[in-house]
Structure formats: structure tokens, C-alpha cells
Design a protein around this motif. Structure first.
Motif, PDB file in Angstrom:
ATOM      1  N   ALA A 328       0.833  -1.210   0.000  1.00  0.00           N
ATOM      2  CA  ALA A 328       0.000   0.000   0.000  1.00  0.00           C
ATOM      3  C   ALA A 328       0.866   1.257   0.000  1.00  0.00           C
ATOM      4  O   ALA A 328       0.553   2.249  -0.673  1.00  0.00           O
ATOM      5  CB  ALA A 328      -0.926  -0.016   1.215  1.00  0.00           C
ATOM      6  N   LYS A 329       1.970   1.248   0.766  1.00  0.00           N
ATOM      7  CA  LYS A 329       2.907   2.388   0.779  1.00  0.00           C
ATOM      8  C   LYS A 329       3.450   2.652  -0.625  1.00  0.00           C
ATOM      9  O   LYS A 329       3.513   3.797  -1.083  1.00  0.00           O
ATOM     10  CB  LYS A 329       4.084   2.090   1.720  1.00  0.00           C
ATOM     11  CG  LYS A 329       3.843   2.371   3.179  1.00  0.00           C
ATOM     12  CD  LYS A 329       5.046   1.979   4.038  1.00  0.00           C
ATOM     13  CE  LYS A 329       6.307   2.724   3.649  1.00  0.00           C
ATOM     14  NZ  LYS A 329       7.473   2.335   4.461  1.00  0.00           N
ATOM     15  N   ILE A 330       3.829   1.574  -1.312  1.00  0.00           N
ATOM     16  CA  ILE A 330       4.385   1.709  -2.666  1.00  0.00           C
ATOM     17  C   ILE A 330       3.348   2.305  -3.610  1.00  0.00           C
ATOM     18  O   ILE A 330       3.638   3.241  -4.381  1.00  0.00           O
ATOM     19  CB  ILE A 330       4.877   0.333  -3.179  1.00  0.00           C
ATOM     20  CG1 ILE A 330       6.103  -0.108  -2.379  1.00  0.00           C
ATOM     21  CG2 ILE A 330       5.187   0.387  -4.674  1.00  0.00           C
ATOM     22  CD1 ILE A 330       6.493  -1.563  -2.591  1.00  0.00           C
ATOM     23  N   LEU A 331       2.107   1.812  -3.547  1.00  0.00           N
ATOM     24  CA  LEU A 331       1.056   2.311  -4.437  1.00  0.00           C
ATOM     25  C   LEU A 331       0.759   3.782  -4.171  1.00  0.00           C
ATOM     26  O   LEU A 331       0.581   4.576  -5.096  1.00  0.00           O
ATOM     27  CB  LEU A 331      -0.231   1.492  -4.276  1.00  0.00           C
ATOM     28  CG  LEU A 331      -0.185   0.002  -4.604  1.00  0.00           C
ATOM     29  CD1 LEU A 331      -1.591  -0.568  -4.688  1.00  0.00           C
ATOM     30  CD2 LEU A 331       0.552  -0.274  -5.890  1.00  0.00           C
ATOM     31  N   LEU A 332       0.678   4.150  -2.899  1.00  0.00           N
ATOM     32  CA  LEU A 332       0.389   5.535  -2.534  1.00  0.00           C
ATOM     33  C   LEU A 332       1.412   6.478  -3.160  1.00  0.00           C
ATOM     34  O   LEU A 332       1.053   7.517  -3.728  1.00  0.00           O
ATOM     35  CB  LEU A 332       0.395   5.674  -1.009  1.00  0.00           C
ATOM     36  CG  LEU A 332      -0.063   7.029  -0.454  1.00  0.00           C
ATOM     37  CD1 LEU A 332      -1.581   7.111  -0.448  1.00  0.00           C
ATOM     38  CD2 LEU A 332       0.481   7.252   0.948  1.00  0.00           C
ATOM     39  N   ASP A 333       2.688   6.117  -3.060  1.00  0.00           N
ATOM     40  CA  ASP A 333       3.756   6.997  -3.534  1.00  0.00           C
ATOM     41  C   ASP A 333       3.939   6.949  -5.049  1.00  0.00           C
ATOM     42  O   ASP A 333       4.053   7.984  -5.704  1.00  0.00           O
ATOM     43  CB  ASP A 333       5.076   6.634  -2.844  1.00  0.00           C
ATOM     44  CG  ASP A 333       5.082   7.032  -1.378  1.00  0.00           C
ATOM     45  OD1 ASP A 333       4.338   7.961  -1.016  1.00  0.00           O
ATOM     46  OD2 ASP A 333       5.814   6.406  -0.591  1.00  0.00           O
ATOM     47  N   GLU A 334       3.952   5.750  -5.612  1.00  0.00           N
ATOM     48  CA  GLU A 334       4.238   5.635  -7.039  1.00  0.00           C
ATOM     49  C   GLU A 334       3.100   6.181  -7.908  1.00  0.00           C
ATOM     50  O   GLU A 334       3.329   6.637  -9.023  1.00  0.00           O
ATOM     51  CB  GLU A 334       4.531   4.174  -7.410  1.00  0.00           C
ATOM     52  CG  GLU A 334       5.817   3.649  -6.811  1.00  0.00           C
ATOM     53  CD  GLU A 334       6.647   2.843  -7.800  1.00  0.00           C
ATOM     54  OE1 GLU A 334       6.226   2.688  -8.958  1.00  0.00           O
ATOM     55  OE2 GLU A 334       7.729   2.386  -7.392  1.00  0.00           O
ATOM     56  N   LEU A 335       1.872   6.130  -7.377  1.00  0.00           N
ATOM     57  CA  LEU A 335       0.726   6.574  -8.167  1.00  0.00           C
ATOM     58  C   LEU A 335       0.193   7.929  -7.706  1.00  0.00           C
ATOM     59  O   LEU A 335      -0.856   8.377  -8.163  1.00  0.00           O
ATOM     60  CB  LEU A 335      -0.373   5.503  -8.123  1.00  0.00           C
ATOM     61  CG  LEU A 335       0.087   4.148  -8.685  1.00  0.00           C
ATOM     62  CD1 LEU A 335      -0.930   3.066  -8.384  1.00  0.00           C
ATOM     63  CD2 LEU A 335       0.349   4.243 -10.177  1.00  0.00           C
ATOM     64  N   ASN A 336       0.911   8.566  -6.787  1.00  0.00           N
ATOM     65  CA  ASN A 336       0.615   9.931  -6.365  1.00  0.00           C
ATOM     66  C   ASN A 336      -0.801  10.091  -5.824  1.00  0.00           C
ATOM     67  O   ASN A 336      -1.514  11.049  -6.135  1.00  0.00           O
ATOM     68  CB  ASN A 336       0.832  10.906  -7.550  1.00  0.00           C
ATOM     69  CG  ASN A 336       0.884  12.347  -7.099  1.00  0.00           C
ATOM     70  OD1 ASN A 336       1.344  12.644  -5.999  1.00  0.00           O
ATOM     71  ND2 ASN A 336       0.389  13.249  -7.926  1.00  0.00           N
ATOM     72  N   LEU A 337      -1.236   9.139  -5.001  1.00  0.00           N
ATOM     73  CA  LEU A 337      -2.584   9.187  -4.433  1.00  0.00           C
ATOM     74  C   LEU A 337      -2.598  10.013  -3.149  1.00  0.00           C
ATOM     75  O   LEU A 337      -1.588  10.115  -2.445  1.00  0.00           O
ATOM     76  CB  LEU A 337      -3.074   7.776  -4.121  1.00  0.00           C
ATOM     77  CG  LEU A 337      -3.228   6.833  -5.321  1.00  0.00           C
ATOM     78  CD1 LEU A 337      -3.469   5.409  -4.839  1.00  0.00           C
ATOM     79  CD2 LEU A 337      -4.364   7.298  -6.226  1.00  0.00           C
TER      80      LEU A 337
END
Length: 459
Positions: A328-337
Motif C-alpha cells: 500500500a505504501k508503494i502504491l500511494l507513492d508511485e501513483l501519487n494518491l
């Protein structure tokens, strides 16, 4: 909970794009045994090993259904054959039909919770679908008349010639037993298997050209938008268009909705079987929106596309909280959410950056709204008025709650989380749900609506 319900009466939400009719079958041993007898245990086992990713013929359906029953994990598999579509109608008697698709489920839910305004849009609106929306003054469909935007009840706005999309949903119960050849199978969890209709008519995710110029006006009327249905996209269409064309249109829609007022936009992500299509949706849509909702399997699918194959495999294999948090941390940062919401059987999670205006306690309250609404729906079958949520409040949190909290604290201690706010709560779990359809959508809608409510209170 009552404070949130009062806030909802002052709020507006826009929903697009997918609405369908859900034709529901409650599976029992006789249904399953009949299918095994008809297609043969060995044929079914062989097809399970081949793992068809779409339904071209009835055997594909039976194989994926048995696989789902063995794991007890909800699945949705696209139906792409008109011949197989006709087979379903001749083979099954449906227990009942109701509105489906994320827009359909969420629109009726929010309207029945007395939201001030719920504007629900679908490119196709046939009569049968229009009749399944609740007939309330706060649930409206946008049309253009004489050069003006007009909001009408769906029953006043349907188009007689529009086709109607039907998804078949097979609900199964934990403890159901059956034999597949020499193997005895017991279903470990209650859930559902969705045969998702994916015909070309229903795969065009777009706003009609006449309505599109009015999206900024719609954006001004609401506090937020929930967009869904991207899982229906195709790589190519018979008229020469492709997924890239419709994704460009979808990106334009998001920008137009935010043009006059910077409303929050949530995307409810659903499983996309094709890896290339999944990648296109992730890279085109996610960076433009504020919030995304998904389950742990969908986290794994997205991580795989982003290149984190080892972590993706760990989530699929072990289903550990620490891997889900890291993913979830990776998705938040990589996809700019701005915020990511994760819903699973046993817990709900929010992850956002440390500068989010809401406190961790407020974020947990928002998740509790989501699980309470889902428990209400699972227990009663539907939510028809705000008072119904009292039933959900009486459902206890699941027995793995303390274990979940312990594993979460262990996960946080092992990884760097200072730049984030991460909260987790156990779910309220109904032992014998009346229905499991739409529970993820209900959680996401309740969590996002309460998130907006808390942001409004901050001014």
C-alpha cells in the motif's frame, strides 16, 4: 455514526459509469453436483489446470466456479460469448434480480442514506435498469434538454432502445460440501462468483458527447465523485477504437469534473484480468484521482504491473498484513494518491501521507462507517433507510480483530512509517450473510463519503 448520517443529508456525490442488472443464484449442493455430472469431474479438473481467464463456453464457467468454491475467495470472470450467455438463461432459474454495478449499488445505498443529491450516470440506461434504481427525489440522472443540464429521476430518463447488461452472480456459503471425482471439497468461506458480462456494447467507458461539456457544472454541485467500471474496457473494438481512446476520454472527464471546483475523486478498482489493460488503467487514471479502493488481491495485481513481482507473489501466497502495508505504501507513492483504502475479509486499512488534515482517530472513524454499512447490508440484504444502520452497529467485530491489531503493530515497527498515517480496523463480520454482493462497494462508498464529511468539518 449518527453525526455522519446528518452530514450526508447536506452532501452530494456524482457516480459513473457502470450499471447493470445482477441475476442472483444461491448455490447449493444440488446445483454443484448437477454441473459436475453434466461436464464430468476429469474434464473440469483439466480445465481448472488450464485456468481460463474468460468464459467462452460453459465448461470455462464450471471450472472457474469450482476453483472459487475450493478457495472460498470471491472472483469475477468476464463472459465474452453470446452462445454461453444464452446457455446461462436456459440452464439457471435466478432466485432474484436487482441493480448491480458499482454505480447501481452505491447510488441506491447513498440515496437511501438520505444524501442530499446522488447523481448517477451510465452511458446506457435501459428501462429495466432504470426501474431498479430506488425511486427517490435525491437520486438523479443527468440529461441535456434545450441546451441545458437537467437532472431527472432515472425512470424519467431511460432510453427504450438501450441494451441492458446482465451479470450472473452465484452466491455460496461456507460449509457447503460436494465431491469432484474422488476429492471431497468443503467451501471454506462464504462469497460469490460473478460471471461479468463483457460484450462490446457495455465496454465503452465514456460520457456522451452532449453531456460532456456539462461535467464542470456537475462537479460544482457535488462534494465528490466515485468512478468505476474501467474493468470493462477492451483492448480493441470492432469500429477501430481501442482502450487508449476510451482512457483519453476518461481522463478528460476527470479534468472536467474538477475544472470549476477541486472535488475529491475516488476510483473503485476491480480486477482486470488482462495485464496490459490493467497497466493502462493504472498509469492513466490513478495519478489524476485522489482516492482508490481495492482488496489485497488487487494490490498484488497492481504491484506486479509496477514491477514488484516478488512482493506481489508474497501477498498472493501468504496474505500477511505486513506485505499488504508495504504494498500500500508503494502504491500511494508511485501513483501519487492522496489516500488508499484497502478492504479485506478481516480488516480495513487507510494509508495516507503524514500531512493529511485528518487525524488517525478520524481516519479510523471513517473506516468504521464503511464496515458498519457493509455489516448492515450483509445482515439485512439491503439498506433502505438510515435507521437500518443500527443493525450493523450490533454486529461484533470479527474474532481475529486482536490478532489483526497485533500483526499490524508488528508490521509498523519493522518498516519506516513516519511519513505516513496508516490505520487499520477489524471488520464487523456477519456469520451467515443474506448476501455478499456489493459489500466491497458499500465499504468504499461509506468510507469515502465519511472521509469527505470529515474534510468538510475541517473547513
Amino acid at each position: 455514526m449518527m453525526e455522519f448520517l446528518k452530514d450526508f443529508q447536506k452532501m452530494g456525490i456524482y457516480l459513473a459509469y457502470n450499471v447493470n442488472v445482477d441475476a442472483i443464484v444461491y448455490l447449493n449442493e444440488k446445483h454443484i453436483e448437477s454441473l459436475i455430472k453434466e461436464f464430468g469431474a476429469e474434464n473440469i479438473k483439466k480445465r481448472i489446470d488450464e485456468y481460463p481467464r474468460e468464459i467462452n463456453e460453459p465448461l470455462d464457467f464450471v471450472a472457474r466456479l469450482i476453483h472459487t468454491l475450493k478457495t472460498g475467495k470471491p472472483q469475477a470472470v468476464p463472459l465474452v460469448s453470446y452462445e454461453a450467455d444464452r446457455w446461462f438463461n436456459s440452464r439457471f432459474k435466478y432466485d432474484f434480480e436487482r441493480i448491480g454495478g458499482q454505480v447501481g449499488v452505491i447510488a441506491n445505498l447513498l440515496a437511501n442514506l438520505d444524501f442530499n443529491k446522488v447523481i448517477a450516470y451510465s452511458p446506457l440506461l435501459g428501462r429495466k435498469q432504470a426501474e431498479m434504481f430506488v425511486n427517490r427525489d435525491n437520486l438523479l440522472y443527468p440529461v441535456v434538454e434545450n441546451g441545458r443540464l437537467v437532472l431527472k429521476k432515472p425512470l424519467e430518463a431511460y432510453r427504450e432502445d438501450d441494451p441492458v447488461k446482465i451479470n450472473r452472480i452465484f452466491e455460496f456459503r461456507a460449509g457447503t460440501k460436494f465431491k469432484l471425482g474422488d476429492e471431497t471439497i468443503e467451501v471454506p468461506y462464504s462469497g460469490r462468483f460473478i460471471v461479468a458480462c463483457r460484450f462490446e456494447d457495455f465496454a465503452r467507458i465514456e460520457t456522451s458527447p452532449e453531456l460532456k461539456p456539462y461535467l464542470p457544472e456537475i462537479g460544482e454541485m457535488v462534494d465528490g465523485a466515485i468512478l468505476s467500471g474501467y474493468q470493462g474496457l477492451r483492448k480493441y473494438y470492432s469500429d477501430g477504437k481501442d482502450a487508449n481512446y476510451y482512457l483519453r476520454k476518461a481522463k478528460e472527464d476527470i479534468k472536467l469534473l474538477k475544472k470549476k471546483k477541486d472535488i475529491k475523486i475516488h476510483v473503485e478498482f476491480a480486477s482486470i484480468q488482462d495485464r496490459e489493460l490493467r497497466k493502462k488503467v493504472i498509469y492513466n487514471i490513478f495519478p489524476l484521482v485522489d482516492s482508490v479502493g481495492m482488496d489485497e488481491a488487487e494490490i498484488a495485481h497492481i504491484l506486479s504491473v509496477l514491477g514488484y513481482r516478488e512482493l506481489s507473489d508474497r501477498i498472493f501466497t501468504y496474505n500477511r498484513i505486513e506485505d499488504a502495508v508495504l504494498g500500500a505504501k508503494i502504491l500511494l507513492d508511485e501513483l501519487n494518491l492522496e489516500i488508499l483504502q484497502v478492504h479485506t475479509i478481516y480488516y480495513l486499512m487507510y494509508i495516507t501521507h503524514d500531512d493529511n488534515p485528518l487525524t488517525e482517530k478520524e481516519l479510523m472513524k471513517s473506516l468504521e462507517v464503511g464496515t458498519t454499512l457493509a455489516a448492515t447490508r450483509a445482515f439485512l440484504g439491503d439498506i433502505k433507510r438510515p435507521e437500518d444502520v443500527k443493525a450493523g452497529l450490533s454486529i461484533p467485530f470479527n474474532e481475529k480483530g486482536e490478532y489483526v491489531k497485533l500483526r499490524f503493530e508488528e508490521a509498523k515497527a519493522k518498516m519506516r512509517t513516519r511519513e505516513y498515517k496508516i490505520v487499520i480496523i477489524p471488520t464487523r463480520l456477519v456469520r451467515n450473510p443474506v448476501s455478499t454482493v456489493g459489500l466491497g462497494d458499500t465499504i468504499s462508498a461509506g468510507a469515502f463519503a465519511s472521509y469527505l464529511s470529515l474534510l468538510r468539518r475541517k473547513g
